[in-house]
Design a protein around this motif. Structure first.
Motif, PDB file in Angstrom:
ATOM      1  N   ALA A   1       8.002  15.962  -0.528  1.00 25.87           N
ATOM      2  CA  ALA A   1       8.496  15.901  -1.676  1.00 25.87           C
ATOM      3  C   ALA A   1       9.822  13.861  -1.621  1.00 25.87           C
ATOM      4  O   ALA A   1      10.162  13.802  -2.975  1.00 25.87           O
ATOM      5  N   GLN A   2      10.612  14.801  -0.744  1.00 27.06           N
ATOM      6  CA  GLN A   2      11.286  13.389  -0.221  1.00 27.06           C
ATOM      7  C   GLN A   2      11.139  12.261  -0.355  1.00 27.06           C
ATOM      8  O   GLN A   2      11.228  10.750  -1.150  1.00 27.06           O
ATOM      9  N   LEU A   3       9.994  12.116   0.208  1.00 28.85           N
ATOM     10  CA  LEU A   3       9.139  10.486   0.426  1.00 28.85           C
ATOM     11  C   LEU A   3       8.615  10.120  -1.042  1.00 28.85           C
ATOM     12  O   LEU A   3       8.882   9.018  -1.172  1.00 28.85           O
ATOM     13  N   GLY A   4       7.929  11.463  -1.955  1.00 26.17           N
ATOM     14  CA  GLY A   4       7.718  10.923  -3.403  1.00 26.17           C
ATOM     15  C   GLY A   4       9.014  10.270  -3.632  1.00 26.17           C
ATOM     16  O   GLY A   4       8.711   9.381  -4.776  1.00 26.17           O
ATOM     17  N   ASN A   5       9.798  10.749  -3.934  1.00 26.84           N
ATOM     18  CA  ASN A   5      11.032  10.442  -4.613  1.00 26.84           C
ATOM     19  C   ASN A   5      11.670   9.280  -3.972  1.00 26.84           C
ATOM     20  O   ASN A   5      12.133   8.461  -5.012  1.00 26.84           O
ATOM     21  N   HIS A   6      11.687   8.992  -3.451  1.00 27.97           N
ATOM     22  CA  HIS A   6      12.078   7.218  -2.433  1.00 27.97           C
ATOM     23  C   HIS A   6      11.534   6.897  -3.217  1.00 27.97           C
ATOM     24  O   HIS A   6      11.701   5.200  -2.990  1.00 27.97           O
ATOM     25  N   LEU A   7       9.947   6.789  -2.786  1.00 28.90           N
ATOM     26  CA  LEU A   7       8.668   5.994  -3.444  1.00 28.90           C
ATOM     27  C   LEU A   7       9.080   5.255  -4.728  1.00 28.90           C
ATOM     28  O   LEU A   7       8.701   4.175  -5.323  1.00 28.90           O
TER      29      LEU A   7
ATOM     30  N   GLN B   1      12.624  -0.632  -7.845  1.00 30.70           N
ATOM     31  CA  GLN B   1      13.190  -1.994  -7.390  1.00 30.70           C
ATOM     32  C   GLN B   1      12.446  -2.439  -7.358  1.00 30.70           C
ATOM     33  O   GLN B   1      13.106  -3.822  -7.287  1.00 30.70           O
ATOM     34  N   ILE B   2      11.294  -3.164  -6.679  1.00 30.77           N
ATOM     35  CA  ILE B   2      10.048  -4.290  -7.266  1.00 30.77           C
ATOM     36  C   ILE B   2      10.141  -5.142  -8.177  1.00 30.77           C
ATOM     37  O   ILE B   2       9.177  -6.048  -8.525  1.00 30.77           O
ATOM     38  N   GLN B   3      10.000  -3.891  -9.097  1.00 33.80           N
ATOM     39  CA  GLN B   3       9.953  -4.993 -10.902  1.00 33.80           C
ATOM     40  C   GLN B   3      11.315  -6.108 -10.511  1.00 33.80           C
ATOM     41  O   GLN B   3      10.836  -7.103 -11.680  1.00 33.80           O
ATOM     42  N   HIS B   4      12.669  -6.191  -9.734  1.00 33.87           N
ATOM     43  CA  HIS B   4      13.103  -6.430  -9.875  1.00 33.87           C
ATOM     44  C   HIS B   4      13.514  -7.343  -8.579  1.00 33.87           C
ATOM     45  O   HIS B   4      14.017  -8.910  -8.456  1.00 33.87           O
ATOM     46  N   ILE B   5      12.963  -7.355  -7.441  1.00 33.33           N
ATOM     47  CA  ILE B   5      13.528  -8.064  -5.703  1.00 33.33           C
ATOM     48  C   ILE B   5      12.094  -8.059  -5.126  1.00 33.33           C
ATOM     49  O   ILE B   5      10.807  -6.851  -5.481  1.00 33.33           O
TER      50      ILE B   5
ATOM     51  N   SER C   1       0.880  -0.758   0.104  1.00 34.97           N
ATOM     52  CA  SER C   1      -0.335  -0.230  -0.335  1.00 34.97           C
ATOM     53  C   SER C   1       0.920   1.203   0.100  1.00 34.97           C
ATOM     54  O   SER C   1       0.578   2.433  -0.459  1.00 34.97           O
ATOM     55  N   ILE C   2       1.598   1.172   0.747  1.00 32.53           N
ATOM     56  CA  ILE C   2       2.522   2.067   0.864  1.00 32.53           C
ATOM     57  C   ILE C   2       3.256   2.860  -0.445  1.00 32.53           C
ATOM     58  O   ILE C   2       3.309   3.982  -0.950  1.00 32.53           O
ATOM     59  N   ILE C   3       3.534   1.823  -2.083  1.00 34.66           N
ATOM     60  CA  ILE C   3       4.222   2.311  -3.311  1.00 34.66           C
ATOM     61  C   ILE C   3       2.670   2.871  -4.527  1.00 34.66           C
ATOM     62  O   ILE C   3       2.938   2.380  -5.082  1.00 34.66           O
ATOM     63  N   VAL C   4       1.576   2.225  -3.669  1.00 28.17           N
ATOM     64  CA  VAL C   4       0.304   3.025  -4.538  1.00 28.17           C
ATOM     65  C   VAL C   4      -0.053   4.196  -4.394  1.00 28.17           C
ATOM     66  O   VAL C   4      -0.530   5.014  -3.230  1.00 28.17           O
ATOM     67  N   THR C   5       0.736   5.040  -5.255  1.00 26.07           N
ATOM     68  CA  THR C   5       0.893   6.206  -4.556  1.00 26.07           C
ATOM     69  C   THR C   5      -0.077   7.323  -5.412  1.00 26.07           C
ATOM     70  O   THR C   5      -0.495   9.119  -5.210  1.00 26.07           O
ATOM     71  N   ASN C   6      -0.912   6.930  -6.517  1.00 21.17           N
ATOM     72  CA  ASN C   6      -2.053   7.243  -6.924  1.00 21.17           C
ATOM     73  C   ASN C   6      -2.779   6.609  -7.940  1.00 21.17           C
ATOM     74  O   ASN C   6      -3.312   6.429  -8.231  1.00 21.17           O
ATOM     75  N   PRO C   7      -3.626   6.361  -6.319  1.00 23.73           N
ATOM     76  CA  PRO C   7      -4.874   5.370  -6.431  1.00 23.73           C
ATOM     77  C   PRO C   7      -5.829   6.609  -6.930  1.00 23.73           C
ATOM     78  O   PRO C   7      -6.211   7.610  -6.577  1.00 23.73           O
ATOM     79  N   ALA C   8      -7.370   6.149  -7.674  1.00 16.57           N
ATOM     80  CA  ALA C   8      -8.470   6.083  -8.098  1.00 16.57           C
ATOM     81  C   ALA C   8      -9.525   6.377  -6.539  1.00 16.57           C
ATOM     82  O   ALA C   8     -10.128   7.464  -6.853  1.00 16.57           O
ATOM     83  N   SER C   9      -9.237   5.648  -5.874  1.00 12.21           N
ATOM     84  CA  SER C   9      -9.824   4.799  -5.046  1.00 12.21           C
ATOM     85  C   SER C   9      -8.934   4.947  -3.650  1.00 12.21           C
ATOM     86  O   SER C   9      -7.787   3.553  -3.659  1.00 12.21           O
ATOM     87  N   ALA C  10      -9.174   4.419  -2.117  1.00 13.30           N
ATOM     88  CA  ALA C  10      -9.507   3.992  -1.523  1.00 13.30           C
ATOM     89  C   ALA C  10      -9.201   2.681  -1.883  1.00 13.30           C
ATOM     90  O   ALA C  10      -7.881   2.182  -1.062  1.00 13.30           O
ATOM     91  N   PHE C  11     -10.026   2.040  -2.617  1.00 11.21           N
ATOM     92  CA  PHE C  11     -10.319   0.644  -2.639  1.00 11.21           C
ATOM     93  C   PHE C  11      -8.816  -0.003  -3.121  1.00 11.21           C
ATOM     94  O   PHE C  11      -8.718  -1.306  -3.241  1.00 11.21           O
TER      95      PHE C  11
ATOM     96  N   ALA D   1      11.996   0.285   5.910  1.00 13.81           N
ATOM     97  CA  ALA D   1      12.820   0.989   7.090  1.00 13.81           C
ATOM     98  C   ALA D   1      13.253   2.372   7.185  1.00 13.81           C
ATOM     99  O   ALA D   1      13.308   2.891   7.469  1.00 13.81           O
ATOM    100  N   SER D   2      14.328   1.917   6.424  1.00 13.72           N
ATOM    101  CA  SER D   2      15.075   3.389   6.194  1.00 13.72           C
ATOM    102  C   SER D   2      14.456   4.981   5.520  1.00 13.72           C
ATOM    103  O   SER D   2      14.977   6.217   6.327  1.00 13.72           O
ATOM    104  N   ILE D   3      13.415   4.848   4.670  1.00 17.03           N
ATOM    105  CA  ILE D   3      12.252   5.921   4.352  1.00 17.03           C
ATOM    106  C   ILE D   3      11.931   6.579   5.928  1.00 17.03           C
ATOM    107  O   ILE D   3      12.226   7.743   5.886  1.00 17.03           O
TER     108      ILE D   3
END
Length: 206
Positions: free
Chosen positions: A103-109, A115-119, A42-52, A131-133
């Motif tokens: 803005a920092q958070l957005g860059n990190h995410l 990364q999760i495309q590969h890991i 859920s952390i990396i879903v940054t532009n959802p159309a809904s809460a669902f 955790a580092s974020i």
């Protein structure tokens, strides 16, 4: 984004799920992997159309919905859960007032999304990255959240990483909760309706 009771209940269940997972990790060092994946993703879903959309399916929040139902009732709510809730919501308000931190958070995410495309998200490396974020962006915003658990577990580095990643997930759900109209007054005057709605959602996903 919609601001219905359904959306607020879903978002608040996300906070409750993160907290319940934190409690499990702090006591035993482990937790339900499927619920963990949903909360961290859920952390990396940054532009959802809904809460669902943040959580994918209603059934993905069973743990959070049960926690909301069992512990949000003012007569039986645990002081520990309440403390986590208050601290997470307070940190989210501080974060939302800081454009530089957002803005920092957005860059990190964005980096994590690549990364999760590969890991896999649940590898030690990715959980450590989340955790580092939290440490870099959220921790400086206010008093640290005191996590209650078994000292021997809390001393483990991987447990510390998992807890911080889950705290970040809780804050992400708190952001969503406010985006769909969640207010502090809903916790005082609207909790009964939210509990009733959570029961409806949970019943149709049994």
């Amino acid at each position: 984004m919609a601001t219905t009771l359904f959306d607020r209940t879903i978002a608040f269940a996300g906070i409750c799920q993160a907290i319940k997972l934190i409690q499990g990790v702090a006591r035993s060092g482990c937790c339900e992997h499927s619920a963990l994946r949903i909360s961290l993703n859920s952390i990396i879903v940054t532009n959802p159309a809904s809460a669902f959309e943040v959580f994918g399916k209603e059934e993905n929040l069973k743990l959070g919905l049960r926690t909301l139902i069992n512990e949000l009732d003012s007569r039986i709510s645990s002081s520990e859960l309440t403390r986590y809730l208050i601290n997470i919501l307070a940190l989210e308000r501080k974060l939302s007032g800081r454009r530089d931190s957002l803005a920092q958070l957005g860059n990190h995410l964005e980096t994590v999304q690549r990364q999760i495309q590969h890991i896999d998200l649940l590898t030690d490396q990715m959980i450590s990255n989340l955790a580092s974020i939290y440490l870099e962006i959220i921790t400086p915003l206010g008093p640290r959240i005191q996590v209650t658990g078994i000292p021997a577990q809390l001393q483990q580095i991987d447990v510390q990483h998992k807890i911080r990643a889950l705290l970040l997930s809780g804050i992400r759900s708190a952001v969503l909760w406010h985006q769909v109209g969640g207010k502090y007054r809903h916790l005082i005057f609207g909790r009964k309706k939210m509990i009733e709605h959570a029961k409806i959602i949970l019943t149709r996903n049994l």
